[in-house]
Design a protein around this motif. Structure first.
Motif, PDB file in Angstrom:
ATOM      1  N   ALA A  44      -7.349 -13.617   3.434  1.00  0.00           N
ATOM      2  CA  ALA A  44      -6.669 -13.736   4.729  1.00  0.00           C
ATOM      3  C   ALA A  44      -5.384 -12.915   4.740  1.00  0.00           C
ATOM      4  O   ALA A  44      -5.051 -12.265   5.740  1.00  0.00           O
ATOM      5  CB  ALA A  44      -6.366 -15.205   5.037  1.00  0.00           C
ATOM      6  N   ILE A  45      -4.656 -12.930   3.637  1.00  0.00           N
ATOM      7  CA  ILE A  45      -3.406 -12.185   3.528  1.00  0.00           C
ATOM      8  C   ILE A  45      -3.672 -10.679   3.594  1.00  0.00           C
ATOM      9  O   ILE A  45      -2.939  -9.922   4.237  1.00  0.00           O
ATOM     10  CB  ILE A  45      -2.679 -12.570   2.229  1.00  0.00           C
ATOM     11  N   SER A  46      -4.758 -10.242   2.956  1.00  0.00           N
ATOM     12  CA  SER A  46      -5.089  -8.813   2.955  1.00  0.00           C
ATOM     13  C   SER A  46      -5.428  -8.324   4.360  1.00  0.00           C
ATOM     14  O   SER A  46      -5.111  -7.191   4.725  1.00  0.00           O
ATOM     15  CB  SER A  46      -6.256  -8.530   2.001  1.00  0.00           C
ATOM     16  N   LEU A  47      -6.049  -9.178   5.181  1.00  0.00           N
ATOM     17  CA  LEU A  47      -6.399  -8.788   6.549  1.00  0.00           C
ATOM     18  C   LEU A  47      -5.151  -8.675   7.434  1.00  0.00           C
ATOM     19  O   LEU A  47      -5.071  -7.807   8.307  1.00  0.00           O
ATOM     20  CB  LEU A  47      -7.387  -9.785   7.153  1.00  0.00           C
ATOM     21  N   MET A  48      -4.175  -9.555   7.217  1.00  0.00           N
ATOM     22  CA  MET A  48      -2.911  -9.440   7.953  1.00  0.00           C
ATOM     23  C   MET A  48      -2.236  -8.112   7.618  1.00  0.00           C
ATOM     24  O   MET A  48      -1.712  -7.426   8.501  1.00  0.00           O
ATOM     25  CB  MET A  48      -1.978 -10.597   7.606  1.00  0.00           C
ATOM     26  N   ALA A  49      -2.235  -7.760   6.336  1.00  0.00           N
ATOM     27  CA  ALA A  49      -1.627  -6.495   5.913  1.00  0.00           C
ATOM     28  C   ALA A  49      -2.388  -5.303   6.494  1.00  0.00           C
ATOM     29  O   ALA A  49      -1.785  -4.321   6.932  1.00  0.00           O
ATOM     30  CB  ALA A  49      -1.600  -6.413   4.389  1.00  0.00           C
ATOM     31  N   LEU A  50      -3.708  -5.402   6.527  1.00  0.00           N
ATOM     32  CA  LEU A  50      -4.531  -4.307   7.043  1.00  0.00           C
ATOM     33  C   LEU A  50      -4.229  -4.010   8.505  1.00  0.00           C
ATOM     34  O   LEU A  50      -4.184  -2.847   8.924  1.00  0.00           O
ATOM     35  CB  LEU A  50      -6.013  -4.662   6.881  1.00  0.00           C
ATOM     36  N   TYR A  51      -3.991  -5.071   9.295  1.00  0.00           N
ATOM     37  CA  TYR A  51      -3.906  -4.902  10.742  1.00  0.00           C
ATOM     38  C   TYR A  51      -2.490  -4.991  11.313  1.00  0.00           C
ATOM     39  O   TYR A  51      -2.316  -5.039  12.526  1.00  0.00           O
ATOM     40  CB  TYR A  51      -4.787  -5.944  11.425  1.00  0.00           C
TER      41      TYR A  51
ATOM     42  N   GLY B   5       0.799  -1.223   0.000  1.00  0.00           N
ATOM     43  CA  GLY B   5       0.000   0.000   0.000  1.00  0.00           C
ATOM     44  C   GLY B   5       0.826   1.264   0.000  1.00  0.00           C
ATOM     45  O   GLY B   5       0.313   2.353  -0.293  1.00  0.00           O
ATOM     46  N   LYS B   6       2.124   1.159   0.312  1.00  0.00           N
ATOM     47  CA  LYS B   6       2.987   2.339   0.265  1.00  0.00           C
ATOM     48  C   LYS B   6       3.182   2.846  -1.159  1.00  0.00           C
ATOM     49  O   LYS B   6       3.705   3.944  -1.367  1.00  0.00           O
ATOM     50  CB  LYS B   6       4.343   2.037   0.913  1.00  0.00           C
TER      51      LYS B   6
ATOM     52  N   TRP C 101       2.196  12.273   8.688  1.00  0.00           N
ATOM     53  CA  TRP C 101       2.013  11.045   9.468  1.00  0.00           C
ATOM     54  C   TRP C 101       0.637  10.433   9.206  1.00  0.00           C
ATOM     55  O   TRP C 101       0.496   9.221   9.083  1.00  0.00           O
ATOM     56  CB  TRP C 101       2.203  11.349  10.946  1.00  0.00           C
ATOM     57  N   GLU C 102      -0.392  11.282   9.097  1.00  0.00           N
ATOM     58  CA  GLU C 102      -1.733  10.775   8.787  1.00  0.00           C
ATOM     59  C   GLU C 102      -1.746  10.113   7.414  1.00  0.00           C
ATOM     60  O   GLU C 102      -2.453   9.124   7.204  1.00  0.00           O
ATOM     61  CB  GLU C 102      -2.760  11.912   8.845  1.00  0.00           C
ATOM     62  N   GLU C 103      -0.967  10.634   6.489  1.00  0.00           N
ATOM     63  CA  GLU C 103      -0.874  10.028   5.157  1.00  0.00           C
ATOM     64  C   GLU C 103      -0.194   8.662   5.232  1.00  0.00           C
ATOM     65  O   GLU C 103      -0.665   7.690   4.623  1.00  0.00           O
ATOM     66  CB  GLU C 103      -0.106  10.962   4.217  1.00  0.00           C
TER      67      GLU C 103
ATOM     68  N   PRO D 152      -1.716   0.748   5.347  1.00  0.00           N
ATOM     69  CA  PRO D 152      -2.301  -0.585   5.549  1.00  0.00           C
ATOM     70  C   PRO D 152      -3.658  -0.738   4.857  1.00  0.00           C
ATOM     71  O   PRO D 152      -3.996  -1.822   4.369  1.00  0.00           O
ATOM     72  CB  PRO D 152      -2.442  -0.692   7.071  1.00  0.00           C
ATOM     73  N   VAL D 153      -4.422   0.344   4.820  1.00  0.00           N
ATOM     74  CA  VAL D 153      -5.721   0.305   4.136  1.00  0.00           C
ATOM     75  C   VAL D 153      -5.511   0.147   2.639  1.00  0.00           C
ATOM     76  O   VAL D 153      -6.210  -0.640   1.977  1.00  0.00           O
ATOM     77  CB  VAL D 153      -6.542   1.575   4.437  1.00  0.00           C
TER      78      VAL D 153
END
Length: 210
Positions: free
Chosen positions: A103-110, A61-62, A81-83, A88-89
């Motif tokens: 499942a992989i996307s949720l690990m990245a999200l959190y 996502g970066k 910093w907010e940017e 992760p989103v």
């Protein structure tokens, strides 16, 4: 679906390597640390593989964040910093659109959630954070601390281990910190042994002998 998954993962890894020329091996090391920790916890090979792939792609996502912000040598402004906190989103949005990567996307999200509930993007805490994301948090932070960054030099492994212990129970799952510091760090890892191939029929497998 397997073919789509494999080729999409391969393309994203290549895109990530091209985009992040400054530290192309960060994600490979995070993936290796996370896979070893998952193995030490007794997780199945399938779960290890998922966590490994999540480690490789957790920062995809970066791609949506300005290079000027990502590589800024000085302190970030509040707006910058907010940017950064949006990545992760963005990772989730990219990965969840690919069949087989939920499942992989949720690990990245959190992976930037904190055990005490003070992380982002949703402020989850404790075991409400998926185990894979809690594993990535430890692996990602350890590698970040032991790597040179534009804004600071690397820490020694001993200092990074002390920092993990200091933050156990607040930023990190204390059980994972204990296993990582006692059973993963002392043994060391060779990220090259954990590089994967996405060309094998049937899915993603580790190129390793153990």
């Amino acid at each position: 679906m397997k073919s789509t998954f494999i080729h999409a993962a391969r393309a994203l890894m290549k895109l990530q390597e091209v985009r992040f020329k400054v530290s192309p091996n960060h994600s490979w090391r995070v993936a290796a640390y996370a896979a070893v920790l998952a193995k030490k916890l007794g997780m199945s090979e399938k779960e290890q593989n998922r966590i490994y792939l999540a480690g490789l792609l957790h920062d995809i996502g970066k791609l949506g964040i300005s290079s000027a912000i990502l590589h800024k040598p000085g302190k970030l402004t509040a707006a910058e910093w907010e940017e950064i906190k949006k990545h992760p989103v963005y990772s989730y949005e990219i990965l969840s659109a690919i069949p087989g990567m939920k499942a992989i996307s949720l690990m990245a999200l959190y992976h930037h959630e904190r055990y005490d509930g003070c992380g982002y993007p949703e402020g989850l805490g404790g075991e409400a954070i998926p185990l894979g994301a809690r594993i990535l948090a430890v692996a990602d932070s350890f590698d970040a601390m032991t790597s040179d960054r534009v804004y600071r030099p690397r820490m020694s492994e001993e200092m990074a281990t002390e920092e993990l212990y200091r933050c156990a129970g607040t930023q990190f799952d204390p059980q994972l910190v204990e296993v990582f510091c006692c059973r993963v760090v002392p043994e060391g890892i060779d990220p090259e042994l954990y590089r994967i191939t996405v060309d094998i029929p049937g899915g993603v497998k580790h190129l390793r002998n153990n």
